[in-house]
Design an enzyme around this catalytic site. Structure first.
Site, short mmCIF file in Angstrom:
data_model
loop_
_atom_site.label_atom_id
_atom_site.label_comp_id
_atom_site.label_asym_id
_atom_site.label_seq_id
_atom_site.Cartn_x
_atom_site.Cartn_y
_atom_site.Cartn_z
N TYR A 442 0.82 -1.22 0.00
CA TYR A 442 0.00 0.00 0.00
C TYR A 442 0.85 1.27 0.00
O TYR A 442 2.07 1.22 0.12
CB TYR A 442 -1.04 -0.01 1.10
CG TYR A 442 -0.65 -0.04 2.54
CD1 TYR A 442 -1.64 -0.18 3.51
CD2 TYR A 442 0.66 0.09 2.99
CE1 TYR A 442 -1.33 -0.20 4.86
CE2 TYR A 442 0.97 0.07 4.34
CZ TYR A 442 -0.03 -0.07 5.27
OH TYR A 442 0.28 -0.09 6.60
N GLU A 443 0.18 2.40 -0.20
CA GLU A 443 0.82 3.71 -0.38
C GLU A 443 1.77 3.70 -1.58
O GLU A 443 2.83 4.31 -1.57
CB GLU A 443 1.57 4.14 0.88
CG GLU A 443 0.75 4.14 2.15
CD GLU A 443 -0.58 4.85 2.00
OE1 GLU A 443 -0.72 5.71 1.11
OE2 GLU A 443 -1.51 4.54 2.77
N GLY A 444 1.35 3.03 -2.64
CA GLY A 444 2.19 2.88 -3.82
C GLY A 444 3.05 1.65 -3.67
O GLY A 444 3.90 1.59 -2.78
#
Length: 596
Positions: A442-444
């Site tokens: 997550y978060e890229g």
């Protein structure tokens, strides 16, 4: 049940001996009054909260998870989470790094990040509730209107309200340019927002009276793609002019994701059915405003991963000293016992030292970036702010991806130290493995971070910012070049610095011919760059340890051994990574997709 002991000694070593943080911070007007005693006192008290309040509810929270009432759309977090959050507010912890204008304590980012490392070690799932709030605070602080700041920042600062970021949707994942959520002007400066969001961490819970959602959506006639995205603040309960809570906004949790890990955090599916919000920043410039929160989140994910690496190491090391099994190949090491403690076996030590080195290297990097971020935010010199901001941008994808990759390796090793007992929930270590896995995604995703590093942060400016960091490495190599005791660290550091320069040039030349060459090399490249940065900090830490190894403090002896292990056993990974990065695009793309 696993235990957690805050690594205060190593935190203080990095801050006070490696980074000379207090002297650096005193040069910044906002932190001119900071001192060592304040930093140490905050660390000690934060450590107590983490170990005594959060750690005891981590294992039970993982087992219980969150509960959604589908009739009311309300979510209850695990037992003890709400009470722990009340203690967190009472202690003033949400305000630690916030602006005094809105009730904050105005302490450095560096100290706030150190606090969050300990919170993440103790209970990552719980820590995501206040962690997301701090990101929402930062986005509104940077881009909110005066009215939005007045309405939301004091409550986010105090922790009375929490925040989220509502980005992705079922069909678009990381590609936010595909999002469909709509925002229609209501004629009074507000907007009616309709759409669905998924994977919203801390998206719904009953720990506070209000949740402040930051939502990406499209205005009517907005351009296609990422250039047509705007950012809106959408509270769970509307806020009246006097600051009191008004009617319920139609922004509801419609489901909770059934996840591999972080069960104690409510990862929500969110439906906005004409919810009323206000625009943050400029129309169609929402990603620019949201990137404040996203970059903070990426640094936060690195911190989550560091926290899990540390707590997994602590518990595996304690287990390895206590668990007896087999004899050392060179003969009994505990002849008074029926078998030797497993810590005598070389491969057990390799697994433990891998986790320890990745924790200590990650802490040095994370704290360095936090201190650099303090300069970017608070320096009185515009040139220093710009240079610091550029360096933070360069290192952020390394913090996120390299440290989270390392956490997956380290927590897996620590589970292996436990043998079959590590696979059992009661040991606690398998939770660290499961919790750490999301941090790579997550978060890229870490692939996205690698593309960001190589494509945007390095090749797009012909390596200008990377070269500046390289000059710091070169200066240290030059300074210690004649120090015989440092050669075991300086020579490999100089070597990896040269190799990164050559690899960057080579990939850049290939990319001129075919941009897909960046995609083929990026993941390997980021890992090589991460090792270069770790090697720099381990060499600097080794220098300090060498100078103090005869002080009688065993801390420096252990630091020196860990640095030697890193250079001997972990840094050599770069040889194979460089080779695979150089192998290029063709081995990946030659096979017809029909054959997959």
């Amino acid at each position: 049940m696993p235990q957690y002991n805050p690594p205060l000694r190593d935190m203080q070593f990095v801050m006070h001996e490696l980074l000379n943080a207090v002297d650096e911070l005193k040069q910044l007007p906002a932190h001119a009054d900071i001192d060592v005693d304040t930093i140490n006192a905050v660390l000690e008290e934060g450590g107590k909260f983490a170990s005594e309040v959060l750690a005891p509810i981590n294992l039970s929270g993982d087992l219980e998870g969150c509960t959604l009432d589908k009739t009311t759309h309300e979510v209850k977090p695990p037992k003890g989470f709400k009470e722990a959050y009340a203690q967190y507010i009472e202690g003033g912890w949400p305000a630690l790094g916030c602006d005094p204008e809105y009730g904050g304590q105005g302490l450095p980012v560096l100290l706030n990040q150190a606090l969050y490392e300990m919170l993440n070690s103790a209970n990552q799932a719980w820590t995501m509730y206040p962690g997301l709030s701090h990101g929402a605070y930062e986005a509104l602080h940077a881009h909110g209107t005066d009215e939005q700041k007045k309405t939301y920042l004091p409550k986010l600062t105090s922790g009375e309200w929490t925040g989220t970021m509502c980005l992705t949707e079922p069909h678009c994942g990381t590609d936010l340019g595909l999002l469909r959520t709509k925002a229609e002007p209501l004629g009074d400066g507000s907007y009616k927002i309709t759409g669905s969001k998924i994977f919203i961490s801390a998206g719904e819970h009953d720990m506070v009276d209000n949740i402040v959602h930051l939502v990406l959506a499209r205005l009517p006639d907005a351009p296609q793609g990422s250039k047509g995205i705007s950012l809106f603040v959408v509270p769970k309960f509307k806020v009246n002019a006097d600051g009191s809570l008004g009617e319920r906004n139609p922004v509801f949790c419609t489901g909770l994701e059934h996840k591999m890990g972080i069960h104690g955090n409510a990862t929500a599916q969110i439906a906005l059915d004409g919810a009323v919000g206000t625009l943050v920043g400029q129309p169609n410039k929402g990603l620019m405003a949201m990137f404040v929160m996203m970059n903070a989140a990426r640094l936060g994910v690195g911190n989550q991963s560091l926290g899990l690496t540390e707590v997994a190491y602590q518990n595996a090391a304690a287990y390895a000293k206590d668990r007896i099994q087999m004899r050392a190949l060179s003969g009994p090491k505990a002849p008074d016992k029926p078998a030797d403690p497993i810590i005598v076996h070389p491969d057990v030590r390799k697994m433990l030292l891998t986790a320890r080195a990745y924790a200590e290297g990650g802490r040095a990097l994370s704290m360095y970036v936090a201190l650099t971020l303090d300069k970017a935010l608070s320096s009185g010199d515009a040139d220093e702010r710009k240079e610091a901001d550029d360096e933070v941008a360069l290192l952020t994808p390394i913090v996120k991806a390299f440290i989270s990759d390392n956490a997956w390796i380290a927590t897996s090793h620590c589970m292996q130290v436990y043998g079959g007992h590590g696979y059992i929930h009661e040991s606690g270590v398998e939770q660290f493995v499961r919790d750490s896995r999301i941090n790579m995604t997550y978060e890229g995703t870490n692939t996205v971070q690698s593309l960001d590093l190589l494509g945007r942060k390095i090749l797009s400016n012909n390596g200008a910012v990377l070269k500046k960091f390289g000059k710091k490495i070169a200066a240290f190599v030059e300074e210690e070049g004649t120090n015989e005791a440092m050669q075991e660290f300086i020579n490999p550091l100089a070597d990896i610095g040269d190799k990164v320069t050559k690899l960057t040039t080579e990939i850049g030349m290939k990319a001129f011919q075919n941009p897909d060459e960046v995609g083929a090399a990026a993941v390997d490249y980021l890992r090589v760059a991460g090792h270069m940065v770790f090697a720099y900090f381990f060499a600097r830490m080794a220098k300090i340890a060498l100078e103090k190894k005869d002080s009688g403090d065993s801390f420096y002896t252990a630091k020196l051994y860990t640095a030697r292990f890193y250079f001997a056993k972990l840094l050599p990974e770069t040889a194979s990574l460089i080779r695979t990065a150089r192998s290029g695009l063709s081995p990946l793309m030659e096979m017809d997709e029909a054959l997959f």
